[in-house]
Scaffold this motif. Sequence first.
Motif, PDB file in Angstrom:
ATOM      1  N   THR A 254      48.920  32.304  51.788  1.00 21.96           N
ATOM      2  CA  THR A 254      48.929  31.990  50.365  1.00 21.96           C
ATOM      3  C   THR A 254      49.351  30.064  50.358  1.00 21.96           C
ATOM      4  N   LEU A 257      44.989  29.380  50.663  1.00 17.32           N
ATOM      5  CA  LEU A 257      45.225  29.435  48.566  1.00 17.32           C
ATOM      6  C   LEU A 257      45.644  28.750  48.062  1.00 17.32           C
ATOM      7  N   LEU A 274      40.301  35.101  49.446  1.00 13.04           N
ATOM      8  CA  LEU A 274      40.237  35.308  47.827  1.00 13.04           C
ATOM      9  C   LEU A 274      39.968  37.120  48.350  1.00 13.04           C
ATOM     10  N   ARG A 278      41.902  40.189  48.769  1.00  9.83           N
ATOM     11  CA  ARG A 278      41.758  42.188  47.816  1.00  9.83           C
ATOM     12  C   ARG A 278      41.656  43.122  48.471  1.00  9.83           C
ATOM     13  N   THR A 295      51.862  34.679  44.698  1.00  5.10           N
ATOM     14  CA  THR A 295      50.500  34.500  44.917  1.00  5.10           C
ATOM     15  C   THR A 295      49.583  35.020  43.855  1.00  5.10           C
ATOM     16  N   LEU A 299      46.444  32.686  42.818  1.00  8.90           N
ATOM     17  CA  LEU A 299      44.741  33.572  42.959  1.00  8.90           C
ATOM     18  C   LEU A 299      44.229  33.249  41.607  1.00  8.90           C
ATOM     19  N   ASP A 312      34.061  34.859  42.329  1.00  7.02           N
ATOM     20  CA  ASP A 312      35.755  34.497  42.624  1.00  7.02           C
ATOM     21  C   ASP A 312      36.777  35.348  41.747  1.00  7.02           C
ATOM     22  N   VAL A 316      39.515  38.453  42.552  1.00 10.26           N
ATOM     23  CA  VAL A 316      40.422  37.749  41.875  1.00 10.26           C
ATOM     24  C   VAL A 316      41.007  39.269  40.948  1.00 10.26           C
ATOM     25  N   THR A 319      41.150  42.019  42.709  1.00 12.00           N
ATOM     26  CA  THR A 319      43.110  42.258  43.231  1.00 12.00           C
ATOM     27  C   THR A 319      44.073  42.380  42.810  1.00 12.00           C
TER      28      THR A 319
END
Length: 888
Positions: A254, A257, A274, A278, A295, A299, A312, A316, A319
């Motif tokens: 995180t 990210l 990413l 996932r 998080t 994302l 991406d 996302v 996820t």
Amino acid sequence: MHPLHQKVRKQLPGIIRRQKLKKIMPSFAPDATLGRAGGKGSLATGDGLAPSLPATINWPKIFESFHSKLFSRSFDRHAAIFDRLCIIHATGVPLHDLTNVADFLMVVKARLAAEANADDAAAEDPVERLRPPLCRYLTVLRHPFDGHDGGKGVAQLTHDLKLFTRIVGDLVNIGDASITGCAVEILFKLAGGPKTESPISIHRIVTYPWLLDAVNAPPSMLAAEQDQGGRDSRDTQMELLRILSDSNVVENLTVALRQSSSNAQSFAHHNAILRAFRRLSVCEVCIAQMLEEKTFAYLLDGLRISSNASIDLSIVIETLWNAIEGPYEKQVAEALSTNEAIGMLTRHLTLSHPPDLLTDVLIVCTDISRVHPDNTTWTDEGILERIWDLLKRPHPAGTNGRADTGDAYALQKELLTFLKGFCAGGGEILEWCLEKGMLDYLLEFLRYDSDNPSINCWSIRQLKGLQLQILTVLQEVLPHTPFQLHTHPTLHTTLLSFLKDALEHDTPTPAPANDEHPNPTSDYVGLVSSVLRTLVIVCERDVESSVLVGESGGFALLIDILRSNPPLHRPAPLTSMTLLTTLLGPRRNRDRFASTPSAVSTLLMHLSLEPLAALHALWATLPASTDAVLVNDGVQRVLDVLVTEREWSLLSVGLGFLCDLVESNGVAWVMKEWKDESGASVVRWLIALWTGVELELGDLEGEDADEKECRNPLTCAVMSKPRAFFERHVTEIQDDFTEDIEEMGWNLRAKIYSLLHHLHPVDTTELLPAEEIKLIMIDSYPTFKHHALLRTLSRSLYNANVRPTSPDQEVLDMAETVLREKKRFVNAQQMRVVERQQARQKADEEEFWKEVQWVVSLKDKKPQKTLPPLPKTPEGKIRVKKGSVRSL
């Protein structure tokens, strides 16, 4: 000094330095025991040749080489150590070496941190010199582990893996983009990532709920042991993810990210982060940590500067879908219900993305709105306009022919599902959609002869699937429309016309022979049942709609459905009879239905198939269809069904139908003439049914004589409604008095009394004494019920601390007196029946004794020429007791 001594003296520092170097630097020279292939500890390759490196590594010397100040700037030697380790671990790090590798990475991390914080300016940057070999070694560590555990137990190996993962997670936030990217790739592989993977997973969430690439088995240090135990690879991966959750992986990723989302230079490894999230999103422990670290917001925030928006966004969305479908559904939906999160999700609902990706985004949005339907964010920022524009896009099936029509079809269905979720509760959103022309747009799909290009572009299978989806939307929307449905100019005619067409089109349509993935709508999709349910909702909304459907030929269509040969699937006839029950509310519709040929006979035909629905519909046709019921032997056929049933709901409806029907002329005579298979009359069946109700409710035990004398005969031990009645009738006011009033509906005794009352006078000669005694008590049902209601009312007032006034108390006392007198009267009548039965039994016994005496007298006397006269009945017929001597 001798020249030789001088030469040795000059070379002495170098010799000492080399000895010290040998002591500190690890030696990678081949061991003597490894010169032969297959020797002890051999690392023999597939061609039979032994490698040139030892099987063991001198880790203490490696650690000392990085700690020693003498070789702190020997970057070439450090690079050589990294390169040699890359060669040794090329086939995977042995499990027993995980601790040493973790300590080594910790030493390297400390060295990089010390060099980064150093104040003196060096001629060369140590970080720049150590980065390339370290990245090469981290690339090697992405390979699956070697299964040699060195005799360590499972607990120790788990501890080693947690330590290794924690150190790799620390490297993620070291501040160097290259090292961070390599560390993230290791975490991604540990989380179950495959060795090779396409940028976008080919497994869509529409088809595969668990988004696992499953290209290779996850790297587990317990792989061999778990395979022997027969455990599922998915359990192995979940166990590994739980181990990773204890190593601060989510926290470190995180942080990385957040840095990559805010820094364009750190964005190179954003895709790897990413993909790692996932993988982690399938573990409930990791989902909880992602909620704690916020998080999901990062994302979505990273999509702002993404250069590969579709790639991406796909990762996302997968996820988020994994997380929201887990055990923390409400918490994840709460985190995604902010204005920023919803705005970031819906801003990607544009035609710039492929249809399958738009479908995935809509699925996540639908799940969020389902958990939090009251969120007003969906009505802001033009989100509904964007959804409406997508729904009415110029080329809904795509412009590439059959290449993308499947994805476009899934998108169209998901758009309708999303719209249904928001319009289900009515309110401003529904009014906005109606102003945009949503109802006319949906009804347009229910016309097979429409010339609209947005409808003609779909195949017949896809059109049937969309029509089924549209009917479900109408079922959610129509009960909440702000206007009366009968005022719509085309709603009723369109639904009836579509019902007629659906009877022809809703048949199995075979898929093409070359279609490897046939659409589910190629089979029977239930259009007839769905449009029938929609018509039920429309007719229940207002009476005028029922009249319009009846005048537009609805009864003829429903009778055709019920008389279809071969019969339609089960929901269609059942829903047809439900619609008939709703349509028959207005008097005009009942008269129109009764005048329809073979209408009543069709319902009677379904008594054996769907007795409850058919009885409801028959009951709704009264009194207009009384003559038709009698002509088609409806009374006998209903009684034939009820006499074999034990379900309370069915008996209640059947008895209610007979109670209304018996008020007509001639019906009571027909019921009296009816006999069941054993020859019992309807009166005997009703008395047996009353007895069965009493047995079902039970009797009070432990009462003394005084209590039993003043107890109401209708009082029982169990006063709870049957489950079927409880599920269909929910009263707003729950008290003792309401329950007692409801008891008249589900207890069946009021209906049994009503039928017996209309069947009077009853021929008691065919009744058994016990049945005659029960009939006397049934005849007094109104008195007992009136007393029960008064006693319930008195008890309710007492519980509410309200005392009755003097006149009210006199009424209650009088009711108790009437109860006692009525019970004495009923008991006296019952006793007369008992006495009459006893007298009859005594007379039979005396007659039998006389016959026995006469036979005995024949032995002592000669036979008489003439026998004594035989007893005769009042009609003049000779009465011979069955089984008597004279009957022989």
